[in-house]
Design a protein around this motif. Structure first.
Motif, PDB file in Angstrom:
ATOM      1  N   VAL A 172       0.819  -1.221   0.000  1.00 49.07           N
ATOM      2  CA  VAL A 172       0.000   0.000   0.000  1.00 49.07           C
ATOM      3  C   VAL A 172       0.847   1.262   0.000  1.00 49.07           C
ATOM      4  CG1 VAL A 172      -1.733   1.277   1.358  1.00 49.07           C
ATOM      5  CG2 VAL A 172      -1.930  -1.211   1.090  1.00 49.07           C
ATOM      6  N   LYS A 173       2.032   1.195   0.602  1.00 45.91           N
ATOM      7  CA  LYS A 173       2.822   2.428   0.713  1.00 45.91           C
ATOM      8  C   LYS A 173       3.304   2.951  -0.631  1.00 45.91           C
ATOM      9  CE  LYS A 173       7.584   0.847   1.714  1.00 45.91           C
ATOM     10  NZ  LYS A 173       7.569  -0.598   1.403  1.00 45.91           N
ATOM     11  N   SER A 174       3.278   2.120  -1.667  1.00 42.73           N
ATOM     12  CA  SER A 174       3.768   2.605  -2.960  1.00 42.73           C
ATOM     13  C   SER A 174       2.776   3.558  -3.627  1.00 42.73           C
ATOM     14  CB  SER A 174       4.117   1.438  -3.888  1.00 42.73           C
ATOM     15  OG  SER A 174       2.989   0.633  -4.133  1.00 42.73           O
ATOM     16  N   GLY A 219      14.568  -5.840  -0.648  1.00 47.33           N
ATOM     17  CA  GLY A 219      14.871  -4.524  -1.207  1.00 47.33           C
ATOM     18  C   GLY A 219      13.932  -4.196  -2.343  1.00 47.33           C
ATOM     19  N   SER A 220      14.180  -3.070  -2.980  1.00 49.30           N
ATOM     20  CA  SER A 220      13.263  -2.558  -3.975  1.00 49.30           C
ATOM     21  C   SER A 220      14.020  -2.257  -5.263  1.00 49.30           C
ATOM     22  CB  SER A 220      12.629  -1.287  -3.421  1.00 49.30           C
ATOM     23  OG  SER A 220      11.431  -0.994  -4.068  1.00 49.30           O
ATOM     24  N   GLN A 221      13.268  -2.179  -6.376  1.00 44.87           N
ATOM     25  CA  GLN A 221      13.855  -1.874  -7.695  1.00 44.87           C
ATOM     26  C   GLN A 221      14.942  -2.890  -8.052  1.00 44.87           C
ATOM     27  OE1 GLN A 221      12.744  -0.293 -10.073  1.00 44.87           O
ATOM     28  NE2 GLN A 221      14.410   0.114 -11.457  1.00 44.87           N
ATOM     29  N   PHE A 225       3.128 -12.661  -1.983  1.00 47.05           N
ATOM     30  CA  PHE A 225       4.004 -11.646  -2.567  1.00 47.05           C
ATOM     31  C   PHE A 225       3.578 -10.278  -2.041  1.00 47.05           C
ATOM     32  CE2 PHE A 225       3.531 -15.123  -5.552  1.00 47.05           C
ATOM     33  CZ  PHE A 225       4.850 -15.443  -5.829  1.00 47.05           C
ATOM     34  N   GLU A 226       4.532  -9.352  -2.031  1.00 48.75           N
ATOM     35  CA  GLU A 226       4.240  -7.986  -1.560  1.00 48.75           C
ATOM     36  C   GLU A 226       4.706  -6.950  -2.581  1.00 48.75           C
ATOM     37  OE1 GLU A 226       6.616  -7.752   1.990  1.00 48.75           O
ATOM     38  OE2 GLU A 226       5.329  -9.112   3.132  1.00 48.75           O
ATOM     39  N   PRO A 227       4.262  -7.017  -3.825  1.00 49.27           N
ATOM     40  CA  PRO A 227       4.767  -6.069  -4.816  1.00 49.27           C
ATOM     41  C   PRO A 227       4.119  -4.686  -4.708  1.00 49.27           C
ATOM     42  CG  PRO A 227       3.143  -7.497  -5.834  1.00 49.27           C
ATOM     43  CD  PRO A 227       3.269  -7.947  -4.399  1.00 49.27           C
ATOM     44  N   GLY A 228       4.900  -3.684  -4.940  1.00 47.78           N
ATOM     45  CA  GLY A 228       4.372  -2.320  -4.975  1.00 47.78           C
ATOM     46  C   GLY A 228       4.722  -1.667  -6.293  1.00 47.78           C
ATOM     47  N   ARG A 229       5.999  -1.281  -6.403  1.00 45.41           N
ATOM     48  CA  ARG A 229       6.481  -0.531  -7.566  1.00 45.41           C
ATOM     49  C   ARG A 229       6.128  -1.207  -8.891  1.00 45.41           C
ATOM     50  NH1 ARG A 229      10.986   2.814  -7.087  1.00 45.41           N
ATOM     51  NH2 ARG A 229      11.511   1.601  -5.244  1.00 45.41           N
ATOM     52  N   SER A 230       6.263  -2.538  -8.975  1.00 44.81           N
ATOM     53  CA  SER A 230       6.046  -3.214 -10.260  1.00 44.81           C
ATOM     54  C   SER A 230       4.574  -3.195 -10.663  1.00 44.81           C
ATOM     55  CB  SER A 230       6.576  -4.651 -10.207  1.00 44.81           C
ATOM     56  OG  SER A 230       6.037  -5.341  -9.095  1.00 44.81           O
ATOM     57  N   ALA A 268       4.615   5.079  -8.471  1.00 47.13           N
ATOM     58  CA  ALA A 268       4.992   4.470  -7.182  1.00 47.13           C
ATOM     59  C   ALA A 268       5.885   5.409  -6.390  1.00 47.13           C
ATOM     60  CB  ALA A 268       5.719   3.153  -7.420  1.00 47.13           C
ATOM     61  N   TYR A 269       5.622   5.534  -5.119  1.00 47.55           N
ATOM     62  CA  TYR A 269       6.418   6.375  -4.220  1.00 47.55           C
ATOM     63  C   TYR A 269       6.468   7.815  -4.722  1.00 47.55           C
ATOM     64  CZ  TYR A 269       7.519   1.664  -2.775  1.00 47.55           C
ATOM     65  OH  TYR A 269       7.396   0.353  -2.379  1.00 47.55           O
ATOM     66  N   GLY A 270       5.412   8.242  -5.387  1.00 47.95           N
ATOM     67  CA  GLY A 270       5.279   9.622  -5.831  1.00 47.95           C
ATOM     68  C   GLY A 270       4.363  10.331  -4.852  1.00 47.95           C
TER      69      GLY A 270
HETATM   70  C1  LIG Z   1       8.106  -1.349   0.483  1.00 55.10           C
HETATM   71  C2  LIG Z   1       7.885  -2.768   0.772  1.00 55.10           C
HETATM   72  C3  LIG Z   1       7.412  -3.629  -0.219  1.00 55.10           C
HETATM   73  C4  LIG Z   1       7.185  -3.202  -1.665  1.00 55.10           C
HETATM   74  O1  LIG Z   1       8.378  -3.068  -2.351  1.00 55.10           O
HETATM   75  P1  LIG Z   1       8.371  -2.752  -3.940  1.00 55.10           P
HETATM   76  O2  LIG Z   1       9.800  -2.589  -4.259  1.00 55.10           O
HETATM   77  O3  LIG Z   1       7.593  -1.498  -4.133  1.00 55.10           O
HETATM   78  O4  LIG Z   1       7.763  -3.916  -4.618  1.00 55.10           O
HETATM   79  C5  LIG Z   1       7.137  -4.934   0.130  1.00 55.10           C
HETATM   80  N1  LIG Z   1       7.327  -5.383   1.399  1.00 55.10           N
HETATM   81  C6  LIG Z   1       7.794  -4.579   2.368  1.00 55.10           C
HETATM   82  C7  LIG Z   1       7.974  -5.116   3.735  1.00 55.10           C
HETATM   83  C8  LIG Z   1       8.095  -3.258   2.095  1.00 55.10           C
HETATM   84  O5  LIG Z   1       8.567  -2.475   3.054  1.00 55.10           O
END
Ligand SMILES: *Cc1c(COP(=O)(O)O)cnc(C)c1O
Length: 427
Positions: free
Chosen positions: A64-66, A206-208, A285-290, A382-384
């Motif tokens: 959700v934070k993305s 991590g991210s990206q 899975f916990e995808p945000g940015r993608s 994302a993250y904007g």
């Molecule tokens: C930010 C975060 C994500 C999402 O990461 P993305 O790079 O945006 O896919 C998933 N899990 C956790 C615990 C995070 O902090």
């Protein structure tokens, strides 16, 4: 397929000219494509289904934070998404958007007692716990409200995600997760606590990430730990593999979600077949940015052109408070003219009106510009908006969702009065 493309000289979002949004609503405005969001979510959901993880075998918990706009959450929820939250505020957002509490997982290193109580009262799917003190706190609160808390421990596999240090989370020196060598002992603590139900392992490095090798390396560590736990009488219901798949900002070539998930499920299936007679285990899975990153742009207008001695500046009406990533991570975003001009381009730094030298959105870009022109800052979904602030008492941008040749305002532009409405003067 990308949903922000040029037709003739004009840049479109789906079938809608971006200029039309600016004309009706002004700038700066975040513009998201419904088709792009849908396509990006379905890349995960379809890959899960293709590997026999239909109902219950896998759950995609959108981070959700993305991008936490209610309309985005509602759309993803209707497509079947679960949600990965990192605060009580995000929990309330997901609920307000109609999200299913049974599909919510709660991540983060610093959950407060109040946040735990709130999440327990909605009986969320799982808490991703990051320390022994957090386990004890959660156990006590669950006991006091007469609930069992389902828990994954977030382990730190100590693999190098090879991404920006600020968005790398899986190394020993990061504040995140439980060190791999402490994991078994920590699971034992959780297993003994009466109001904790240990159901999974969580890992997010991590991210990206452009390559899935670090993710698959982390998976090996997670499998090894799951086996150790099994041998110690702790049987898990799920593995949460985290998010982190990258997107194309410039010319990066991130691994395709379908390819990554194919390799991951193949490995998991082989492991289950070898050790557990094929017994299934649920994968999260916990995808945000993608999912949201390339589904959004930030639309902004050129206020002034300044031709300095050594540099040209395009001063635009969006700033670091609207899009923090360049100032914070030195991040690169594409910049496109909404109407292409037939003139020779100059090298511009695209900067905002905020009183900080760090207030830049892009540097050294070849653009043919006139004052009043519209620019699209690309890959800003994302993250904007979620990282936007009110610095310089600037109201946050409006947000719109495009569907075909129409758009809906999904967040109105903040007015100055909104920004100081909670403040008071003392006598
Ligand atoms: C930010 C975060 C994500 C999402 O990461 P993305 O790079 O945006 O896919 C998933 N899990 C956790 C615990 C995070 O902090």
């Amino acid at each position: 397929m990308t949903y922000f493309e040029r037709r003739g000289d004009a840049l479109y979002a789906e079938d809608l000219p971006l200029a039309q949004i600016a004309a009706q609503l002004g700038t700066p405005t975040y513009v998201y494509s419904r088709a792009a969001l849908t396509q990006n979510f379905l890349a995960y959901a379809n890959a899960c289904r293709a590997h026999g993880r239909g109902d219950g075998g896998a759950l995609v918990c959108y981070s959700v934070k993305s991008n936490s706009n209610l309309a985005v959450l509602n759309l993803l929820g209707k497509l079947g998404s679960g949600f990965d939250i990192v605060s009580g505020g995000e929990l309330l957002r997901v609920l307000a958007a109609g999200g299913d509490p049974k599909k919510i997982i709660f991540s983060g290193v610093g959950k407060s007692e109040e946040e735990m109580r709130l999440a327990l009262s909605h009986d969320i799917l799982c808490f991703n716990v990051e320390s022994i003190p957090e386990l004890h706190r959660l156990n006590a609160i669950a006991g006091s409200v007469g609930r069992q808390a389902r828990v994954s421990l977030r382990v730190n596999p100590d693999v190098d995600a090879k991404t920006h240090p600020y968005i790398s989370t899986g190394l020993k020196e990061n504040k995140f997760g439980i060190a791999f060598e402490d994991a078994l002992a920590t699971y034992r603590v959780g297993h003994e606590l009466p109001n904790i139900d240990v159901t999974g392992i969580d890992c997010h490095i991590g991210s990206q990430l452009l390559d899935d090798a670090p993710l698959l390396e982390a998976l090996e560590k997670v499998i090894e730990l799951a086996d150790q736990l099994h041998a110690n009488g702790i049987h898990l219901h799920h593995l949460d593999i985290g998010g982190g798949i990258g997107i194309t900002y410039d010319n990066e070539k991130p691994v395709a979600v379908a390819d990554y998930l194919a390799r991951l499920f193949t490995r998991i299936d082989r492991w289950r077949a070898e050790k557990y007679g094929g017994a299934p285990i649920s994968i999260m899975f916990e995808p945000g940015r993608s999912i949201v990153g390339n589904a959004g742009v930030l639309l902004t207008r050129v206020e002034y052109l300044k031709h300095g001695a050594s540099k040209n500046f395009a001063v635009v009406d969006a700033a670091m408070n609207d899009l923090m990533r360049p100032a914070m991570y030195d991040a690169w975003h594409g910049v496109q003219s909404v109407h292409r001009r037939d003139a020779s381009p100059l090298a511009y730094d695209v900067v905002g009106p905020v009183c900080e030298s760090g207030d830049w959105l892009a540097r050294d870009r070849q653009l043919a510009l006139e004052p009043g022109d519209l620019l699209a800052i690309m890959s800003a979904g994302a993250y904007g908006m979620t990282m936007a602030s009110n610095y310089n008492t600037r109201g946050r941008a409006a947000e719109v969702l495009v569907d075909g040749d129409r758009f809906s305002v999904i967040r109105r532009r903040e007015q100055a009065q909104d920004l100081f409405a909670l403040e008071s003067i003392v006598e």
